[in-house]
Design an enzyme around this catalytic site. Sequence first.
Site, PDB file in Angstrom:
ATOM      1  CE  LYS A   1      -2.236  -0.789   3.742  1.00  0.00           C
ATOM      2  NZ  LYS A   1      -3.140  -1.277   5.030  1.00  0.00           N
TER       3      LYS A   1
ATOM      4  CE  LYS B   1      -7.545 -21.445   8.999  1.00  0.00           C
ATOM      5  NZ  LYS B   1      -6.912 -20.370   9.688  1.00  0.00           N
TER       6      LYS B   1
ATOM      7  CE  LYS C   1     -11.418 -14.703  15.215  1.00  0.00           C
ATOM      8  NZ  LYS C   1     -10.926 -16.186  15.593  1.00  0.00           N
TER       9      LYS C   1
END
Length: 332
Positions: free
Chosen positions: A119, A200, A203
Site C-alpha cells: 500500500k 479456509k 472469521k
Amino acid sequence: MGKIALTGIKPTGILHIGNYFGAIKPALELAADYDARYFIADYHALNTMKDGAELNTRIREVAAGWLAAGLDPERVIFYRQSDVPETFELATMLMCFASKGLLNRAHAYKAVVQANGEKGADPDAGINMGLFTYPVLMAADILLFDTDIVPVGQDQTQHVEMAADIAGALNFNYKRELLKVPQASVRENVAVVPGLDGRKMSKSYGNVIPLFCTEKELRKLCMKVVTNSQGIDEPKNPDESQIFLLYTLFATPEERAALAARYRAGGMGWGEAKEELFRAANRELSPLRERYNAIMADIPALEKILKEGAAKARAVSSQTMARLRTASGIAL
Ligand code: ADP
Ligand code: TRP
C-alpha cells in the site's frame, strides 16, 4: 505422570466449525490419552479486541463452547490465560531469549508488513507490540506447563516451532533442560476446514458456519456453500466439492462412501447435496447446542469452573517459575 497436551483458543470471534474440527474436537480426543491443559487465550485476544463488553462475551462463549463440546473439567485442567499470572512473568523472561530476527519471521507479523509495503504505507503501520511479541506470549503459555504436544491447526505450527526454538535457547544458556521442548500436532485430514466460499473457514473472511447457531440458521448457511454450475443429471466429483468436504467432517465412513457414489452417478443436484450436509451437521451439532445454551444460562457456575481450573494450573505454573527464578539468579 502422562504426557502433556496443551492448547488455547483466542476469544476473538464467534466459534465456528473450523475451530471445532481443527482445534476443539481433536484436542478433546487427545485428552483421552494425555494429561490435557486447555485454556482461553484472552490476552492474545486483547491484541485485536479493544471493546471490553465484546471481549467479555467472547471469553464466555469460548469457555462454554469447550464445555459443550465435551471437555470434562475434572480430567482436563481448564482455565483462562489471564488467571495464570505466571504466564506474563515467563513471557517477560522469554523476551530475553527470543531474538528479534526470529520474531521478524513470524507469518502473521510479516503479512502485515508486506501489506503495508504494497500500500506504500509505513512498514510499522497498524502493528502493536502485542502482534510483534505474540509468539513469545504463546511460547510462555506452552512452556509453562511442560507441554509435550500442542494440538493446533496448520496455521499455528510456526508459533509452536518458535516456542521450541526459544525453549532451546534458554536451555542452552543454562546448560540443562529447564523447559521441555514442545511439538505441534496437526491432524492432517482436518487440517483446513473450508468456509462457505471455499477458502479456509475463518472469521476474518466472513465465511463461517458458527458452531452454535440455531437449526434454522445452520440450514440457511449449508445452502450457501459454493458449488460449480453442474446440472442435476451431471456426474459430480465429490473430491472437488466443498459441500462434500464439509459433509465428510460430520459423516461416518459408510455414509461418506454412499454419498460419494451418488455424486459420481449423477442425478443428484447441489440442493440435495446441501440438504445431506445440513442433516449430518445438525445431527452432530444439536446436542452441543443444547448443552451450550444451558451453560450460557448459568455464568456463575461457568466462572466457578474456570477459577477451579486456574488454581490447578497455578499449582504447575508456580513450580516452573520457581525453577526458572532459581536458575536465572532472579531468586535469592
Ligand atoms: P479464525 O481463523 O477464525 O480467526 P482462529 O485463528 O481463532 O480462527 O483459530 C482457532 C483455532 O482453530 C486454531 O487452532 C486454528 O488453527 C483452528 N482453526 C481455525 N480455522 C480453522 C479451519 N478453517 N480449519 C481448521 N482449523 C481451524
Ligand atoms: N495463537 C493461537 C491461535 O491463534 C491461540 C493460542 C494462544 C495457543 N496460546 C496458545 C494455541 C498456546 C496453542 C498453545 O489460535
